[in-house]
Design a protein around this motif. Sequence first.
Motif, PDB file in Angstrom:
ATOM      1  N   ALA A 138      19.060  29.705  60.383  1.00  0.00           N
ATOM      2  CA  ALA A 138      20.048  28.773  59.840  1.00  0.00           C
ATOM      3  C   ALA A 138      21.239  29.499  59.224  1.00  0.00           C
ATOM      4  O   ALA A 138      22.383  29.042  59.355  1.00  0.00           O
ATOM      5  CB  ALA A 138      19.387  27.868  58.800  1.00  0.00           C
ATOM      6  N   LEU A 192      15.700  23.726  61.410  1.00  0.00           N
ATOM      7  CA  LEU A 192      16.767  24.225  60.545  1.00  0.00           C
ATOM      8  C   LEU A 192      16.934  23.414  59.270  1.00  0.00           C
ATOM      9  O   LEU A 192      17.386  23.950  58.250  1.00  0.00           O
ATOM     10  CB  LEU A 192      18.093  24.231  61.307  1.00  0.00           C
ATOM     11  CG  LEU A 192      18.219  25.166  62.500  1.00  0.00           C
ATOM     12  CD1 LEU A 192      19.574  25.002  63.147  1.00  0.00           C
ATOM     13  CD2 LEU A 192      18.004  26.601  62.080  1.00  0.00           C
ATOM     14  N   THR A 193      16.596  22.144  59.296  1.00  0.00           N
ATOM     15  CA  THR A 193      16.968  21.262  58.193  1.00  0.00           C
ATOM     16  C   THR A 193      16.209  21.585  56.915  1.00  0.00           C
ATOM     17  O   THR A 193      16.798  21.606  55.826  1.00  0.00           O
ATOM     18  CB  THR A 193      16.731  19.799  58.595  1.00  0.00           C
ATOM     19  OG1 THR A 193      17.405  19.547  59.826  1.00  0.00           O
ATOM     20  CG2 THR A 193      17.269  18.857  57.538  1.00  0.00           C
ATOM     21  N   LEU A 201      17.557  24.771  55.203  1.00  0.00           N
ATOM     22  CA  LEU A 201      18.887  24.526  54.648  1.00  0.00           C
ATOM     23  C   LEU A 201      18.812  23.624  53.421  1.00  0.00           C
ATOM     24  O   LEU A 201      19.572  23.822  52.456  1.00  0.00           O
ATOM     25  CB  LEU A 201      19.781  23.889  55.707  1.00  0.00           C
ATOM     26  CG  LEU A 201      20.323  24.816  56.794  1.00  0.00           C
ATOM     27  CD1 LEU A 201      21.129  24.030  57.814  1.00  0.00           C
ATOM     28  CD2 LEU A 201      21.175  25.914  56.187  1.00  0.00           C
ATOM     29  N   CYS A 233      24.414  21.302  57.347  1.00  0.00           N
ATOM     30  CA  CYS A 233      23.673  21.068  58.587  1.00  0.00           C
ATOM     31  C   CYS A 233      24.620  20.952  59.778  1.00  0.00           C
ATOM     32  O   CYS A 233      24.317  21.462  60.873  1.00  0.00           O
ATOM     33  CB  CYS A 233      22.813  19.812  58.457  1.00  0.00           C
ATOM     34  SG  CYS A 233      21.476  19.927  57.248  1.00  0.00           S
ATOM     35  N   MET A 282      24.879  28.763  60.475  1.00  0.00           N
ATOM     36  CA  MET A 282      25.770  28.130  59.508  1.00  0.00           C
ATOM     37  C   MET A 282      26.974  29.018  59.211  1.00  0.00           C
ATOM     38  O   MET A 282      28.104  28.528  59.061  1.00  0.00           O
ATOM     39  CB  MET A 282      25.006  27.812  58.224  1.00  0.00           C
ATOM     40  CG  MET A 282      25.839  27.044  57.201  1.00  0.00           C
ATOM     41  SD  MET A 282      24.914  26.596  55.713  1.00  0.00           S
ATOM     42  CE  MET A 282      24.665  28.221  54.987  1.00  0.00           C
ATOM     43  N   ALA A 330      25.701  24.368  60.932  1.00  0.00           N
ATOM     44  CA  ALA A 330      24.661  25.064  61.701  1.00  0.00           C
ATOM     45  C   ALA A 330      24.511  24.476  63.094  1.00  0.00           C
ATOM     46  O   ALA A 330      24.389  25.209  64.087  1.00  0.00           O
ATOM     47  CB  ALA A 330      23.333  25.018  60.948  1.00  0.00           C
TER      48      ALA A 330
END
Length: 693
Positions: free
Chosen positions: A171, A453-454, A457, A415, A175, A418
């Motif tokens: 991430a 990824l969430t 992050l 988000c 990002m 990314a």
Amino acid sequence: MNSSAGSNVFVLISILAISIVVLLLLRHFLPLRSTPAYLLVPIFLALALPISIILLVPIDLASSSRNVDDASRGIWLPQVAVQIAWRITYWLTFALTWLILPLLGEYVDSGYRTPRDRLLYSLRSNGRYQLIALGCGLAGLVYIFLQNGFKGTSIKGLIMALAYCWGLIFAIYLMGHGLVAIPRRLVRNANISGRLRRLQAQAPKVYDRQTTAIAELEDLEGQVTLLRQRKNGISRDHQEWIEELADMAELPDGRFSSSLPSPARATIPAVITDRYLAEVSRKLTRARHKRIRYIDTWDHLVRCAHELQTIIDASTTKRLDFGKPSPHASFFDRLTLLTPSTRYVLYAKIIPGIRLALAVVLALASAFVVWSELIKFAAPRLSLISLTVVTHRGDASEVTFAGQLVASLWLMYMCAAALASFGDVKIWGNRALVRRNTYGESAAWYSGQIAKLTVPLAYNFVTFLPQEIHKETTFYHFLGSLIDLTPLGQGFDYFFPMFILLPVCATLFNLYGRIQKIFHLGLIEDDDEETPAGFGGGGWREGRELIQRELNGRSQLGLTARQDRLVSPRASGYSTPTGAGGRRSQLPIHTSAPPAPLQEPSQSSTGERQAQRLAEATRAAEDEDENVFQGFAHRVRNTFDAVERPDWLSDLGKRPKWMGSADGGSENRGRPESGRGVGRWFGGRAADGRVRL
């Protein structure tokens, strides 16, 4: 104590809104009616759960605040409800990311007919990756046992910490690239003429990829035709399988094998096996989706270039008219509320101004995120994100309703930064999102990466806040306390995000383009790549001619010609190209005669590519039964042969002129250079620039 009934209603409405947004998103990229439920439901959950985390984190911040009364804390829920929500969201996301979606992706991409064979193929394909992850997990488990002793929470903490670390590494890189790429893209698109020039420069490359994809599909269809004409040595099940492949390719019955080149016949093995037919089915399905992908990409590029050119041409009359919309256009494209004069003001003045203003705002937001990543360990109260979320009243710190809204916006932007990098970073193979025709394996992979990824992050955002706030959240007690189980995990949260400067600087100063020019790599799609201005070199003048030729062909075919270029969802089992009826005869891709400067390079390059593909397919068929050691030697040789040495490295092995020629005089002139350097250890480079497999 006040009741949370109002917050409960707000949460239910938000969940319903999130579900509707996800369904609309799936409808945009997938055919909902033909997509099977076993694929559609996991993808829906893999998108809905990460979006709900953007809502759950601000609710957790307000629900965990002890210094705020119930009337001023905004949207809050009881601690038990927040804890249950985190458990369901995290573990379901974890299962989707690391187990369910990888299995489904390989299941869809297997090429086999029966569910049992597809499942076995998927298990074998994912087993290698799972064994590697298990090996890393065992090494980490030994470290945790030595640090904290043998406890039940050690295994749980190890699993969550490893998943978090891998997701955070991924991430932070994406990002960091997106924080620079998004504002820069808005600034570039605000300049209409510059955007048109970039589209024209990209046109030759997209056109060539479209032509290559169509040629690859034709080769595979020819291979299926040869299989169909072969009658001896094929069982009844295999004959039915071949007929299904012919139906998938929509082959006519009157095709003759004499029209196919002789190398294509060599790709048919003596014995037809399930593995061979599954490979043909997998390649055919991928080739169909690849053709649709590049046809859609080319169509979008031509349409955008035409609109931009129309805006530029309207600068003299100040009246903008895009013409009659297509019957297949969206609802917003068919709206005619604006007059030609107001439409020109909107597209030529207002929209570019909005893009510039939004670019400035997002550039400041990117700077705030980078600053907060760098300063959160030394001075967390100086974090600009923390100052916009947390309200300080005396010695107390609290998160109000306004702070919750700002926190949601920060999470959405992080988000989005990314996820926006997925289209730029070219390390995902041939995966892509196509409107209404996304391949099932690609859809499963993209949804899995979004879910992966969430969570990292979201927790990285929580660490921006002061410790007296983020350590009181349920998110920290559920995930953060297990990450901080060892001293190595405690420092990873604060020190590793500082590496965000690497992708930020690489994107800001175009280091990717410099690396690409030196090592001939294609890691990042660079819009600033300078292309030659002449024909045949991929320059913008050649792109302008290609776009104009395509527009002239469409004007002769009518408004519905664009929709006939795609084929309707049927062939791949759940989604296939749109349109019924025929195949290439109904694809009016190049209707007008190409200009003389463009005709010869296009034909020669296409012929070379077809000959190279057929030769490689022949060698692949001959090497089908090779053992493990031969395959490893071929791959090693391919790796060294494919590397192009820089000029300065090639000059190191040459003798000075006063010592004589290194080639031994004129007797060695004309010999290939494959016997020099590292390549001679593995048999040298193949002839005509081909790569040996």
